[in-house]
Design a protein around this motif. Structure first.
Motif, mmCIF file in Angstrom:
data_model
loop_
_atom_site.group_PDB
_atom_site.id
_atom_site.type_symbol
_atom_site.label_atom_id
_atom_site.label_comp_id
_atom_site.label_asym_id
_atom_site.label_seq_id
_atom_site.Cartn_x
_atom_site.Cartn_y
_atom_site.Cartn_z
ATOM 1 N N LEU A 163 -3.682 -14.016 -5.731
ATOM 2 C CA LEU A 163 -4.595 -12.908 -5.356
ATOM 3 C C LEU A 163 -3.781 -11.939 -4.418
ATOM 4 C CD1 LEU A 163 -7.662 -15.186 -4.972
ATOM 5 C CD2 LEU A 163 -7.196 -13.567 -6.569
ATOM 6 N N VAL A 164 -3.285 -12.210 -3.094
ATOM 7 C CA VAL A 164 -2.669 -11.494 -2.424
ATOM 8 C C VAL A 164 -1.568 -10.764 -3.216
ATOM 9 C CG1 VAL A 164 -1.096 -11.485 -0.337
ATOM 10 C CG2 VAL A 164 -2.726 -12.958 -0.570
ATOM 11 N N LEU A 165 -0.906 -11.121 -3.993
ATOM 12 C CA LEU A 165 0.128 -10.216 -4.596
ATOM 13 C C LEU A 165 -0.680 -9.224 -5.458
ATOM 14 C CD1 LEU A 165 3.179 -9.688 -5.471
ATOM 15 C CD2 LEU A 165 2.589 -11.355 -7.421
ATOM 16 N N ASN A 166 -1.545 -9.660 -6.145
ATOM 17 C CA ASN A 166 -2.509 -8.614 -7.105
ATOM 18 C C ASN A 166 -2.972 -7.418 -6.015
ATOM 19 O OD1 ASN A 166 -3.737 -7.571 -9.134
ATOM 20 N ND2 ASN A 166 -5.498 -8.971 -8.960
ATOM 21 N N LEU A 167 -3.618 -7.733 -4.783
ATOM 22 C CA LEU A 167 -3.815 -6.748 -3.887
ATOM 23 C C LEU A 167 -3.036 -5.952 -3.469
ATOM 24 C CD1 LEU A 167 -6.436 -8.845 -1.607
ATOM 25 C CD2 LEU A 167 -6.837 -6.946 -3.540
ATOM 26 N N TRP A 168 -1.815 -6.373 -3.288
ATOM 27 C CA TRP A 168 -0.485 -5.581 -2.630
ATOM 28 C C TRP A 168 -0.008 -4.748 -3.621
ATOM 29 C CZ3 TRP A 168 4.805 -6.251 -3.765
ATOM 30 C CH2 TRP A 168 5.698 -5.385 -2.825
ATOM 31 N N LEU A 169 0.102 -5.333 -5.064
ATOM 32 C CA LEU A 169 0.548 -4.515 -6.087
ATOM 33 C C LEU A 169 -0.355 -3.312 -6.391
ATOM 34 C CD1 LEU A 169 2.190 -7.067 -8.334
ATOM 35 C CD2 LEU A 169 3.494 -5.384 -6.911
ATOM 36 N N GLY A 170 -1.724 -3.489 -6.371
ATOM 37 C CA GLY A 170 -2.684 -2.674 -6.632
ATOM 38 C C GLY A 170 -2.689 -1.520 -5.619
ATOM 39 N N LYS A 171 -2.470 -1.814 -4.167
ATOM 40 C CA LYS A 171 -2.509 -0.983 -3.333
ATOM 41 C C LYS A 171 -1.276 0.153 -3.477
ATOM 42 C CE LYS A 171 -5.319 -2.863 0.329
ATOM 43 N NZ LYS A 171 -5.533 -3.192 1.783
ATOM 44 N N ARG A 172 -0.145 -0.455 -3.872
ATOM 45 C CA ARG A 172 1.191 0.153 -3.852
ATOM 46 C C ARG A 172 0.961 1.095 -5.251
ATOM 47 N NH1 ARG A 172 6.753 -2.852 -5.133
ATOM 48 N NH2 ARG A 172 6.216 -2.400 -7.201
ATOM 49 N N SER A 173 0.477 0.690 -6.126
ATOM 50 C CA SER A 173 0.266 1.522 -7.544
ATOM 51 C C SER A 173 -0.640 2.567 -7.292
ATOM 52 C CB SER A 173 -0.084 0.693 -8.625
ATOM 53 O OG SER A 173 -0.454 1.247 -9.625
#
Length: 60
Positions: A25-35
């Motif tokens: 979940l944390v990785l998903n949030l981080w990658l989404g914000k980066r994208s």
């Protein structure tokens, strides 16, 4: 409290699953914000390029 954490000898499995889920979940949030940040930057660059290429409208 130890019984709750051990969960009948399944504690290692259960808590590792919770940890993995939290990490995903944390990785998903981080990658989404980066994208999103990359896409915004790309859109700003394209807008700046299109404004510099198109001639300014003549004033009346």
């Amino acid at each position: 409290m130890k019984d709750v954490l051990d969960m009948g000898d399944y504690g290692v499995y259960v808590w590792s699953c919770y940890g993995l889920t939290f990490a995903v979940l944390v990785l998903n949030l981080w990658l989404g914000k980066r994208s999103l940040a990359e896409q915004v930057l790309s859109a700003r660059r394209r807008l700046k390029m299109s404004e510099s290429i198109s001639p300014e409208s003549p004033s009346s």
